[in-house]
Write an enzyme that holds these catalytic residues in place. Structure first.
Site: not given
Length: 351
Positions: A74-76
């Site tokens: 996940p790249c948030q």
């Protein structure tokens, strides 16, 4: 070659891997709806619906085949649009450590990690260097490059970093761009049906009067269009849309229609963006929240239209509530971009 995907989402990266000839045996995804979409479209793959931190082993028969572990943590926290979470204190920024842990469990011949370009500069490159260091300590030779999906046949400008690591001392050579021209939004959407604001239609006929080579590729012999789901916008929002030309954004909206904003002059440039038929799309991220507008119709994009702009074929069906389908599409790795990586990887399988 055998593939295992972690943080799989709906399976865009797996679709690219399978198109390149990789046998994807296991996928891990904790989100229920994304996992259901993956299972629907990758029936021969075992889908594990669980948090990656709970996975203690991967059981599969590898025989003498090479194995590739791939995925996009996940790249948030790495995203340039997420300024609040760009630090070492954000636990989501450390999920790459779970990817490294899975690498230790499997010790695959190849590792492919996809993430947003912002990973390059987050904390002055701290996280990128940590990934390199961890992989080097496991014995991997690491290479990376920022690729733009538009260079690989995707009708969307979407820059992503790919990290490719070899356990056999191979310096991976990334695929080069061979396109003479880019695929445009018009190419991508030309044969899709006309829809209304808020329309929810499971299956509709194609607009057979207008086709492009790209739309023919995306059809995959499907007889009808699925996932024709459009968010319902208020009359005020639709009124705003009518003032925006192709390629325009919120700046084209009259001030009197933006009075509910405290200071609309500070809106992000990606808000209320109407796509242009003659150009590739801007990034398909949270396109409902950003209110990306259809190039010729005064409404937001349908799930299928966004999927086309991501290079998902029409026989790929998204499941779950409309907001979950929109999130799945926006977060996914474009399958054609993933295919370019895995096509190149397959050239090394006999080395």
């Amino acid at each position: 070659m055998i593939g295992i995907e972690v943080f799989s989402g709906p399976g865009g990266m797996s679709l690219g891997a399978k198109s390149a000839g990789i046998n994807v045996k296991i996928a891990v995804e904790k989100d229920y709806y994304a996992a259901q979409t993956y299972s629907k479209n990758h029936k021969e793959t075992t889908v594990v619906i669980d948090d990656i931190t709970n996975i203690k082993e991967f059981v599969f028969d590898r025989g003498k085949e090479q194995v590739v572990l791939f995925g996009g943590p996940p790249c948030q926290g790495y995203s340039s649009s997420n300024q609040k979470n760009k630090s070492k204190e954000n636990p989501k920024n450390w999920l790459f450590k779970e990817f490294i842990r899975c690498s230790k469990l499997i010790m695959p011949d190849w590792i492919v990690i996809e993430n947003v370009k912002g990973l390059l500069n987050l904390d002055k490159g701290f996280f990128l260097n940590e990934i390199f260091k961890d992989l080097n300590e496991l014995g991997y030779t690491v290479n990376y490059k920022v690729l733009n999906s538009v260079d690989y046949g995707v009708p969307q400008k979407r820059e992503r970093i790919f990290i490719v690591a070899s356990l056999n001392g191979i310096a991976f050579d990334f695929p080069s761009n061979k396109l003479e021209s880019y695929i445009t939004v018009g190419d991508a959407l030309t044969d899709l049906p006309i829809l209304n604001n808020g329309q929810i239609s499971d299956k509709l006929e194609y607009n057979s009067k207008s086709e492009s080579n790209y739309s023919k590729l995306m059809r995959c012999n499907a007889d009808k269009v699925k996932n024709n789901y459009v968010s319902k916008n208020s009359d005020l929002i639709i009124d705003r849309y009518t003032h925006i030309p192709q390629g325009g954004n919120w700046k084209n909206i009259p001030n009197e229609l933006m009075s509910n904003y405290k200071d609309h002059s500070r809106c992000h440039g990606g808000i209320y963006r109407r796509l242009s038929n003659d150009s590739p799309s801007v990034v398909i991220g949270n396109y409902r929240k950003n209110m990306l507008i259809h190039p010729t119709q005064n409404r937001g994009l349908s799930v299928r239209e966004a999927a086309r702009l991501q290079s998902f074929p029409d026989n790929f069906e998204f499941l779950g509530p409309i907001n979950q389908q929109q999130q799945q599409v926006g977060d996914a790795v474009p399958p054609l971009l993933a295919k370019a990586i895995f096509d190149k990887l397959m050239e090394y399988k006999n080395i």
